[in-house]
Design an enzyme around this catalytic site. Sequence first.
Site, mmCIF file in Angstrom:
data_model
loop_
_atom_site.group_PDB
_atom_site.id
_atom_site.type_symbol
_atom_site.label_atom_id
_atom_site.label_comp_id
_atom_site.label_asym_id
_atom_site.label_seq_id
_atom_site.Cartn_x
_atom_site.Cartn_y
_atom_site.Cartn_z
ATOM 1 N N SER A 162 0.843 -1.205 0.000
ATOM 2 C CA SER A 162 0.000 0.000 0.000
ATOM 3 C C SER A 162 0.871 1.245 0.000
ATOM 4 O O SER A 162 1.994 1.231 0.529
ATOM 5 C CB SER A 162 -0.852 -0.015 1.272
ATOM 6 O OG SER A 162 -1.430 1.239 1.503
ATOM 7 N N TYR A 177 -2.420 -1.150 10.839
ATOM 8 C CA TYR A 177 -2.617 -1.715 9.504
ATOM 9 C C TYR A 177 -1.414 -1.391 8.609
ATOM 10 O O TYR A 177 -0.820 -2.267 7.976
ATOM 11 C CB TYR A 177 -3.909 -1.175 8.860
ATOM 12 C CG TYR A 177 -3.970 -1.408 7.372
ATOM 13 C CD1 TYR A 177 -4.271 -2.666 6.861
ATOM 14 C CD2 TYR A 177 -3.683 -0.382 6.467
ATOM 15 C CE1 TYR A 177 -4.295 -2.893 5.484
ATOM 16 C CE2 TYR A 177 -3.695 -0.598 5.096
ATOM 17 C CZ TYR A 177 -4.006 -1.851 4.608
ATOM 18 O OH TYR A 177 -4.010 -2.069 3.252
ATOM 19 N N LYS A 211 1.975 -3.707 6.716
ATOM 20 C CA LYS A 211 2.439 -3.710 5.317
ATOM 21 C C LYS A 211 3.952 -3.458 5.267
ATOM 22 O O LYS A 211 4.674 -4.083 4.487
ATOM 23 C CB LYS A 211 1.682 -2.660 4.495
ATOM 24 C CG LYS A 211 0.189 -2.941 4.360
ATOM 25 C CD LYS A 211 -0.078 -4.181 3.512
ATOM 26 C CE LYS A 211 -1.542 -4.546 3.474
ATOM 27 N NZ LYS A 211 -1.809 -5.835 2.828
HETATM 28 P P1 NAD Z 1 -11.016 -7.228 0.897
HETATM 29 O O1 NAD Z 1 -11.313 -7.258 2.347
HETATM 30 O O2 NAD Z 1 -12.152 -7.025 -0.042
HETATM 31 O O3 NAD Z 1 -10.237 -8.551 0.459
HETATM 32 C C1 NAD Z 1 -9.439 -9.289 1.354
HETATM 33 C C2 NAD Z 1 -9.880 -10.751 1.252
HETATM 34 O O4 NAD Z 1 -9.066 -11.525 2.130
HETATM 35 C C3 NAD Z 1 -11.335 -10.967 1.666
HETATM 36 O O5 NAD Z 1 -11.981 -11.757 0.695
HETATM 37 C C4 NAD Z 1 -11.231 -11.690 3.000
HETATM 38 O O6 NAD Z 1 -12.331 -12.565 3.224
HETATM 39 C C5 NAD Z 1 -9.907 -12.424 2.844
HETATM 40 N N1 NAD Z 1 -9.241 -12.734 4.101
HETATM 41 C C6 NAD Z 1 -9.075 -11.949 5.187
HETATM 42 N N2 NAD Z 1 -8.403 -12.590 6.150
HETATM 43 C C7 NAD Z 1 -8.128 -13.836 5.653
HETATM 44 C C8 NAD Z 1 -7.468 -14.979 6.181
HETATM 45 N N3 NAD Z 1 -6.948 -14.963 7.407
HETATM 46 N N4 NAD Z 1 -7.367 -16.061 5.400
HETATM 47 C C9 NAD Z 1 -7.895 -16.084 4.144
HETATM 48 N N5 NAD Z 1 -8.552 -15.047 3.610
HETATM 49 C C10 NAD Z 1 -8.662 -13.934 4.363
HETATM 50 O O7 NAD Z 1 -9.897 -6.103 0.662
HETATM 51 P P2 NAD Z 1 -9.299 -5.506 -0.683
HETATM 52 O O8 NAD Z 1 -9.635 -4.082 -0.721
HETATM 53 O O9 NAD Z 1 -9.639 -6.364 -1.832
HETATM 54 O O10 NAD Z 1 -7.755 -5.611 -0.339
HETATM 55 C C11 NAD Z 1 -6.945 -6.677 -0.805
HETATM 56 C C12 NAD Z 1 -5.522 -6.446 -0.353
HETATM 57 O O11 NAD Z 1 -5.066 -5.203 -0.864
HETATM 58 C C13 NAD Z 1 -5.323 -6.376 1.149
HETATM 59 O O12 NAD Z 1 -4.087 -6.981 1.462
HETATM 60 C C14 NAD Z 1 -5.266 -4.894 1.423
HETATM 61 O O13 NAD Z 1 -4.547 -4.602 2.587
HETATM 62 C C15 NAD Z 1 -4.544 -4.399 0.186
HETATM 63 N N6 NAD Z 1 -4.772 -2.991 -0.117
HETATM 64 C C16 NAD Z 1 -6.045 -2.551 -0.327
HETATM 65 C C17 NAD Z 1 -6.260 -1.204 -0.631
HETATM 66 C C18 NAD Z 1 -7.651 -0.681 -0.878
HETATM 67 O O14 NAD Z 1 -7.814 0.534 -0.996
HETATM 68 N N7 NAD Z 1 -8.683 -1.514 -0.988
HETATM 69 C C19 NAD Z 1 -5.176 -0.325 -0.709
HETATM 70 C C20 NAD Z 1 -3.894 -0.808 -0.490
HETATM 71 C C21 NAD Z 1 -3.697 -2.154 -0.202
HETATM 72 C C1 UD1 Z 2 -7.104 4.684 3.612
HETATM 73 C C2 UD1 Z 2 -6.023 4.343 4.593
HETATM 74 C C3 UD1 Z 2 -4.876 3.688 3.876
HETATM 75 C C4 UD1 Z 2 -5.374 2.483 3.073
HETATM 76 C C5 UD1 Z 2 -6.487 2.954 2.132
HETATM 77 C C6 UD1 Z 2 -7.076 1.841 1.343
HETATM 78 C C7 UD1 Z 2 -6.232 6.011 6.397
HETATM 79 C C8 UD1 Z 2 -5.543 7.106 7.115
HETATM 80 N N1 UD1 Z 2 -5.584 5.514 5.326
HETATM 81 O O1 UD1 Z 2 -6.569 5.573 2.671
HETATM 82 O O2 UD1 Z 2 -3.902 3.249 4.799
HETATM 83 O O3 UD1 Z 2 -4.320 1.908 2.329
HETATM 84 O O4 UD1 Z 2 -7.524 3.558 2.911
HETATM 85 O O5 UD1 Z 2 -7.814 0.968 2.169
HETATM 86 O O6 UD1 Z 2 -7.306 5.582 6.755
HETATM 87 N N2 UD1 Z 2 -13.015 10.765 3.248
HETATM 88 C C9 UD1 Z 2 -14.032 11.615 3.569
HETATM 89 N N3 UD1 Z 2 -15.207 11.076 4.009
HETATM 90 C C10 UD1 Z 2 -15.411 9.725 4.129
HETATM 91 C C11 UD1 Z 2 -14.341 8.862 3.794
HETATM 92 C C12 UD1 Z 2 -13.145 9.402 3.362
HETATM 93 O O7 UD1 Z 2 -13.904 12.826 3.467
HETATM 94 O O8 UD1 Z 2 -16.490 9.301 4.544
HETATM 95 C C13 UD1 Z 2 -11.741 11.325 2.751
HETATM 96 C C14 UD1 Z 2 -10.548 10.983 3.627
HETATM 97 O O9 UD1 Z 2 -10.350 11.956 4.602
HETATM 98 C C15 UD1 Z 2 -9.433 10.951 2.578
HETATM 99 C C16 UD1 Z 2 -10.128 10.566 1.283
HETATM 100 O O10 UD1 Z 2 -11.505 10.773 1.487
HETATM 101 O O11 UD1 Z 2 -8.924 12.224 2.433
HETATM 102 C C17 UD1 Z 2 -9.894 9.122 0.909
HETATM 103 O O12 UD1 Z 2 -10.204 8.319 2.034
HETATM 104 P P1 UD1 Z 2 -10.146 6.731 2.012
HETATM 105 O O13 UD1 Z 2 -10.976 6.231 0.885
HETATM 106 O O14 UD1 Z 2 -10.452 6.240 3.376
HETATM 107 O O15 UD1 Z 2 -8.641 6.414 1.615
HETATM 108 P P2 UD1 Z 2 -7.259 6.890 2.315
HETATM 109 O O16 UD1 Z 2 -7.494 7.670 3.533
HETATM 110 O O17 UD1 Z 2 -6.415 7.509 1.268
#
Ligand code: NAD
Ligand code: UD1
Length: 342
Positions: A124, A149, A153
């Site tokens: 991330s 969290y 990472k």
């Molecule tokens: P998500 O929660 O939709 O997907 C994660 C999946 O992992 C889910 O299907 C959940 O059931 C499964 N899971 C959780 N714990 C588990 C375990 N112990 N064993 C097996 N399966 C398990 O989340 P996502 O948004 O798709 O994120 C996927 C990955 O990307 C994560 O590692 C997350 O940290 C990373 N990531 C996400 C974002 C974002 O904005 N969504 C940003 C940066 C990194």
């Molecule tokens: C967040 C996490 C980041 C993670 C990412 C993806 C924090 C500080 N960071 O990123 O570690 O990798 O999610 O899961 O939580 N916002 C609003 N109103 C809302 C929701 C969000 O104004 O109801 C704003 C937030 O202040 C931010 C932006 O929207 O400025 C994006 O928020 P969000 O989607 O949660 O992503 P990040 O904060 O960038």
Amino acid sequence: MQVLVTGGAGYIGSHTVLSLLQSQYDVVVLDNLSNSSVESIKRVEHITGKSVTFIEGDVCDKAKLRQVFSDYTIESVIHFAALKAVGESAQIPLSYYQTNVHGSVCLLEVMQENKVNNFIFSSSATVYGEENQVPYVETMKLGTPSSPYGATKVMVERILADVALANAKFRGVSLRYFNPIGAHESGMIGEDPKGIPNNLLPYVAQVAVGKRDKLSIFGDDYPTQDGSCERDYLHVMDLAQGHVAALDWLNCHGDFTGVEAFNLGTGNGVSVFAIVNTFEQATDQRIPFEVSPRRAGDLAAFWANATKANQALNWQAKRSLQQMMIDTWRWQSNNPNGYLEQ
Ligand code: NAD
Ligand code: UD1
């Protein structure tokens, strides 16, 4: 060639499984369904006309992992499975270290036992922490994230570096995602958060569909152009294709060993107000909002320098912000209750 995708039923995982199938990869998904539904996999099979091997299981369960590696010819692993709610990670940090760090260690151990060396990790932008200046570039040192969290990472990235030092055959890729949003253009799969969404776009989409009254914008007094935070939003299908590009790159570079990190973002910062405006214009929906106090831990602005992924992986985020909004809305309006409606 079989690819093991942990967490493949989740938001990014399901879109990536779809892209892998369309690129002729054979996919085995392991997911404990703690934050997802097997319905996402069924829909991916429907869209692609291909089948996925689904195994319900936990990445911390080494016996289960051993069974998977013995039953299938796994050559590469894409590791999505993790807990990802930043606020929750401060309430139950041990669960986050257990799943995200210990789970990764279990997986790496079983890979090592089976001499599987290709590993793609969901990292991330949060690993750059507060210390680094934007735009973030992969040559920067890992920073100090503001949440447990984020710390998980950073820890897994450090673990991968040590594994690569100890195992001369290890081939690791850390993909540092910026802010993935949107949904597959079919409107059949998308982000389905449980409870109140933490992230911006799922919240906006739920306001649009009438499930929430109004959006709270967390702060309008940041040192940015309009005072709200700026992020690098990319379409989840571009992100999914970034995983295929990374896997293709590993497969084409048989002599590569070590660990490489790649930023996956567009390279542009977009404010919260701009997101709301673009969503309204692209979908013809109105998003009532109020400005609320800043959210703890938020940084004012960050975006990617995505040159490395562009040059090495031949990957670029192609879909427009407007497309991200249209696809989010198609998914949300077709599935107001997410996968539950089945
Ligand atoms: P998500 O929660 O939709 O997907 C994660 C999946 O992992 C889910 O299907 C959940 O059931 C499964 N899971 C959780 N714990 C588990 C375990 N112990 N064993 C097996 N399966 C398990 O989340 P996502 O948004 O798709 O994120 C996927 C990955 O990307 C994560 O590692 C997350 O940290 C990373 N990531 C996400 C974002 C974002 O904005 N969504 C940003 C940066 C990194
Ligand atoms: C967040 C996490 C980041 C993670 C990412 C993806 C924090 C500080 N960071 O990123 O570690 O990798 O999610 O899961 O939580 N916002 C609003 N109103 C809302 C929701 C969000 O104004 O109801 C704003 C937030 O202040 C931010 C932006 O929207 O400025 C994006 O928020 P969000 O989607 O949660 O992503 P990040 O904060 O960038």
